[in-house]
Design a protein around this motif. Structure first.
Motif, PDB file in Angstrom:
ATOM      1  N   MET A   1       5.891 -20.838  33.212  1.00 54.31           N
ATOM      2  CA  MET A   1       5.916 -20.498  31.806  1.00 54.31           C
ATOM      3  C   MET A   1       4.895 -21.377  31.081  1.00 54.31           C
ATOM      4  SD  MET A   1       9.112 -20.513  29.130  1.00 54.31           S
ATOM      5  CE  MET A   1      10.075 -19.591  30.263  1.00 54.31           C
ATOM      6  N   LYS A   2       4.090 -20.764  30.275  1.00 51.79           N
ATOM      7  CA  LYS A   2       3.129 -21.511  29.461  1.00 51.79           C
ATOM      8  C   LYS A   2       3.747 -21.771  28.090  1.00 51.79           C
ATOM      9  CE  LYS A   2      -1.051 -19.728  31.569  1.00 51.79           C
ATOM     10  NZ  LYS A   2      -2.330 -19.086  31.353  1.00 51.79           N
ATOM     11  N   THR A   3       3.313 -22.860  27.479  1.00 46.96           N
ATOM     12  CA  THR A   3       3.813 -23.171  26.142  1.00 46.96           C
ATOM     13  C   THR A   3       2.665 -23.546  25.214  1.00 46.96           C
ATOM     14  OG1 THR A   3       4.089 -25.575  26.310  1.00 46.96           O
ATOM     15  CG2 THR A   3       5.866 -24.206  27.217  1.00 46.96           C
ATOM     16  N   ARG A   4       2.948 -23.464  23.922  1.00 48.23           N
ATOM     17  CA  ARG A   4       1.995 -23.907  22.903  1.00 48.23           C
ATOM     18  C   ARG A   4       2.443 -25.240  22.304  1.00 48.23           C
ATOM     19  NH1 ARG A   4       1.824 -20.461  18.280  1.00 48.23           N
ATOM     20  NH2 ARG A   4       0.182 -21.853  17.643  1.00 48.23           N
ATOM     21  N   ILE A   5       3.337 -25.938  22.981  1.00 49.40           N
ATOM     22  CA  ILE A   5       3.914 -27.155  22.425  1.00 49.40           C
ATOM     23  C   ILE A   5       2.831 -28.184  22.095  1.00 49.40           C
ATOM     24  CG2 ILE A   5       5.448 -29.109  22.860  1.00 49.40           C
ATOM     25  CD1 ILE A   5       7.177 -27.161  24.532  1.00 49.40           C
ATOM     26  N   ALA A   6       1.914 -28.425  23.006  1.00 47.03           N
ATOM     27  CA  ALA A   6       0.878 -29.436  22.763  1.00 47.03           C
ATOM     28  C   ALA A   6       0.027 -29.078  21.544  1.00 47.03           C
ATOM     29  CB  ALA A   6       0.001 -29.606  23.995  1.00 47.03           C
ATOM     30  N   SER A   7      -0.364 -27.818  21.425  1.00 44.73           N
ATOM     31  CA  SER A   7      -1.196 -27.436  20.276  1.00 44.73           C
ATOM     32  C   SER A   7      -0.401 -27.489  18.977  1.00 44.73           C
ATOM     33  CB  SER A   7      -1.824 -26.063  20.480  1.00 44.73           C
ATOM     34  OG  SER A   7      -0.851 -25.054  20.558  1.00 44.73           O
ATOM     35  N   LEU A   8       0.870 -27.116  19.023  1.00 39.94           N
ATOM     36  CA  LEU A   8       1.701 -27.206  17.816  1.00 39.94           C
ATOM     37  C   LEU A   8       1.903 -28.665  17.411  1.00 39.94           C
ATOM     38  CD1 LEU A   8       4.301 -24.429  18.655  1.00 39.94           C
ATOM     39  CD2 LEU A   8       2.685 -24.408  16.743  1.00 39.94           C
ATOM     40  N   ARG A   9       2.130 -29.524  18.396  1.00 33.80           N
ATOM     41  CA  ARG A   9       2.261 -30.952  18.075  1.00 33.80           C
ATOM     42  C   ARG A   9       0.999 -31.469  17.399  1.00 33.80           C
ATOM     43  NH1 ARG A   9       1.873 -34.646  21.057  1.00 33.80           N
ATOM     44  NH2 ARG A   9       1.225 -33.741  23.017  1.00 33.80           N
ATOM     45  N   SER A  10      -0.140 -31.028  17.907  1.00 30.02           N
ATOM     46  CA  SER A  10      -1.423 -31.455  17.339  1.00 30.02           C
ATOM     47  C   SER A  10      -1.555 -30.985  15.890  1.00 30.02           C
ATOM     48  CB  SER A  10      -2.569 -30.897  18.183  1.00 30.02           C
ATOM     49  OG  SER A  10      -3.808 -31.275  17.649  1.00 30.02           O
ATOM     50  N   GLU A  11      -1.177 -29.738  15.632  1.00 28.28           N
ATOM     51  CA  GLU A  11      -1.231 -29.206  14.265  1.00 28.28           C
ATOM     52  C   GLU A  11      -0.344 -30.012  13.313  1.00 28.28           C
ATOM     53  OE1 GLU A  11      -0.385 -25.002  13.978  1.00 28.28           O
ATOM     54  OE2 GLU A  11      -1.547 -24.605  15.805  1.00 28.28           O
ATOM     55  N   TYR A  12       0.797 -30.459  13.827  1.00 30.21           N
ATOM     56  CA  TYR A  12       1.756 -31.197  13.012  1.00 30.21           C
ATOM     57  C   TYR A  12       1.516 -32.714  13.057  1.00 30.21           C
ATOM     58  CZ  TYR A  12       4.753 -27.141  12.140  1.00 30.21           C
ATOM     59  OH  TYR A  12       5.260 -25.943  11.720  1.00 30.21           O
ATOM     60  N   HIS A  13       0.470 -33.132  13.781  1.00 33.03           N
ATOM     61  CA  HIS A  13       0.135 -34.553  13.920  1.00 33.03           C
ATOM     62  C   HIS A  13       1.323 -35.361  14.438  1.00 33.03           C
ATOM     63  CE1 HIS A  13      -3.566 -33.590  11.865  1.00 33.03           C
ATOM     64  NE2 HIS A  13      -2.859 -33.040  10.890  1.00 33.03           N
ATOM     65  N   MET A  14       1.901 -34.881  15.551  1.00 32.70           N
ATOM     66  CA  MET A  14       3.072 -35.526  16.145  1.00 32.70           C
ATOM     67  C   MET A  14       2.764 -36.008  17.553  1.00 32.70           C
ATOM     68  SD  MET A  14       5.940 -32.583  15.741  1.00 32.70           S
ATOM     69  CE  MET A  14       7.221 -33.765  15.924  1.00 32.70           C
ATOM     70  N   THR A  15       3.469 -37.042  17.948  1.00 29.51           N
ATOM     71  CA  THR A  15       3.391 -37.496  19.333  1.00 29.51           C
ATOM     72  C   THR A  15       4.463 -36.777  20.141  1.00 29.51           C
ATOM     73  OG1 THR A  15       4.998 -39.275  19.029  1.00 29.51           O
ATOM     74  CG2 THR A  15       2.672 -39.798  18.568  1.00 29.51           C
ATOM     75  N   GLN A  16       4.367 -36.905  21.450  1.00 29.00           N
ATOM     76  CA  GLN A  16       5.410 -36.357  22.313  1.00 29.00           C
ATOM     77  C   GLN A  16       6.750 -37.017  21.989  1.00 29.00           C
ATOM     78  OE1 GLN A  16       3.406 -37.295  25.954  1.00 29.00           O
ATOM     79  NE2 GLN A  16       2.718 -35.181  26.250  1.00 29.00           N
ATOM     80  N   GLU A  17       6.720 -38.310  21.721  1.00 34.60           N
ATOM     81  CA  GLU A  17       7.934 -39.047  21.378  1.00 34.60           C
ATOM     82  C   GLU A  17       8.550 -38.516  20.081  1.00 34.60           C
ATOM     83  OE1 GLU A  17      10.907 -41.730  22.187  1.00 34.60           O
ATOM     84  OE2 GLU A  17       9.130 -41.455  23.431  1.00 34.60           O
ATOM     85  N   ASP A  18       7.710 -38.218  19.084  1.00 35.52           N
ATOM     86  CA  ASP A  18       8.210 -37.674  17.816  1.00 35.52           C
ATOM     87  C   ASP A  18       8.970 -36.365  18.051  1.00 35.52           C
ATOM     88  OD1 ASP A  18       6.979 -39.722  16.338  1.00 35.52           O
ATOM     89  OD2 ASP A  18       5.174 -38.506  15.956  1.00 35.52           O
ATOM     90  N   LEU A  19       8.364 -35.473  18.827  1.00 31.60           N
ATOM     91  CA  LEU A  19       9.010 -34.187  19.088  1.00 31.60           C
ATOM     92  C   LEU A  19      10.274 -34.370  19.907  1.00 31.60           C
ATOM     93  CD1 LEU A  19       9.144 -31.128  18.873  1.00 31.60           C
ATOM     94  CD2 LEU A  19       7.611 -31.004  20.866  1.00 31.60           C
ATOM     95  N   ALA A  20      10.205 -35.226  20.918  1.00 30.11           N
ATOM     96  CA  ALA A  20      11.384 -35.479  21.749  1.00 30.11           C
ATOM     97  C   ALA A  20      12.556 -35.947  20.891  1.00 30.11           C
ATOM     98  CB  ALA A  20      11.051 -36.516  22.822  1.00 30.11           C
ATOM     99  N   ASN A  21      12.301 -36.868  20.000  1.00 34.89           N
ATOM    100  CA  ASN A  21      13.363 -37.357  19.117  1.00 34.89           C
ATOM    101  C   ASN A  21      13.877 -36.254  18.196  1.00 34.89           C
ATOM    102  OD1 ASN A  21      13.244 -39.955  20.187  1.00 34.89           O
ATOM    103  ND2 ASN A  21      11.786 -40.668  18.650  1.00 34.89           N
ATOM    104  N   ALA A  22      12.986 -35.420  17.710  1.00 33.26           N
ATOM    105  CA  ALA A  22      13.369 -34.359  16.776  1.00 33.26           C
ATOM    106  C   ALA A  22      14.269 -33.310  17.428  1.00 33.26           C
ATOM    107  CB  ALA A  22      12.121 -33.689  16.196  1.00 33.26           C
ATOM    108  N   VAL A  23      14.081 -33.067  18.719  1.00 32.00           N
ATOM    109  CA  VAL A  23      14.875 -32.031  19.397  1.00 32.00           C
ATOM    110  C   VAL A  23      15.866 -32.624  20.402  1.00 32.00           C
ATOM    111  CG1 VAL A  23      13.168 -30.207  19.013  1.00 32.00           C
ATOM    112  CG2 VAL A  23      13.078 -31.559  21.133  1.00 32.00           C
ATOM    113  N   SER A  24      16.043 -33.928  20.355  1.00 29.33           N
ATOM    114  CA  SER A  24      17.066 -34.633  21.154  1.00 29.33           C
ATOM    115  C   SER A  24      16.886 -34.512  22.664  1.00 29.33           C
ATOM    116  CB  SER A  24      18.463 -34.156  20.761  1.00 29.33           C
ATOM    117  OG  SER A  24      18.686 -34.360  19.398  1.00 29.33           O
TER     118      SER A  24
END
Length: 67
Positions: A1-24
């Motif tokens: 499965m492909k995802t757009r997670i990395a590009s969306l994080r970039s658009e939102y200026h977020m780190t992987q850690e930021d997203l991980a914390n946001a979605v638990s």
């Protein structure tokens, strides 16, 4: 499965850690999703899509396996 997670994080200026914390989840889970080494559960897919205000289909691209 492909995802757009990395590009969306970039658009939102977020780190992987930021997203991980946001979605638990752990940062390692986000890394694995971005690298295609892990498929999100339906619940996690909803949380990520909802976080970015997108549909699941806009974040995750399912590729059928060829038999």
């Amino acid at each position: 499965m492909k995802t757009r997670i990395a590009s969306l994080r970039s658009e939102y200026h977020m780190t992987q850690e930021d997203l991980a914390n946001a979605v638990s989840v752990s940062r390692q889970t986000i890394i694995s999703l971005e690298n295609g080494k892990y498929n999100a559960s339906l619940q996690l897919a909803f949380r990520i899509a909802r976080y970015f205000n997108k549909s699941i289909e806009e974040v995750f691209q399912f590729e059928e396996e060829k038999l």
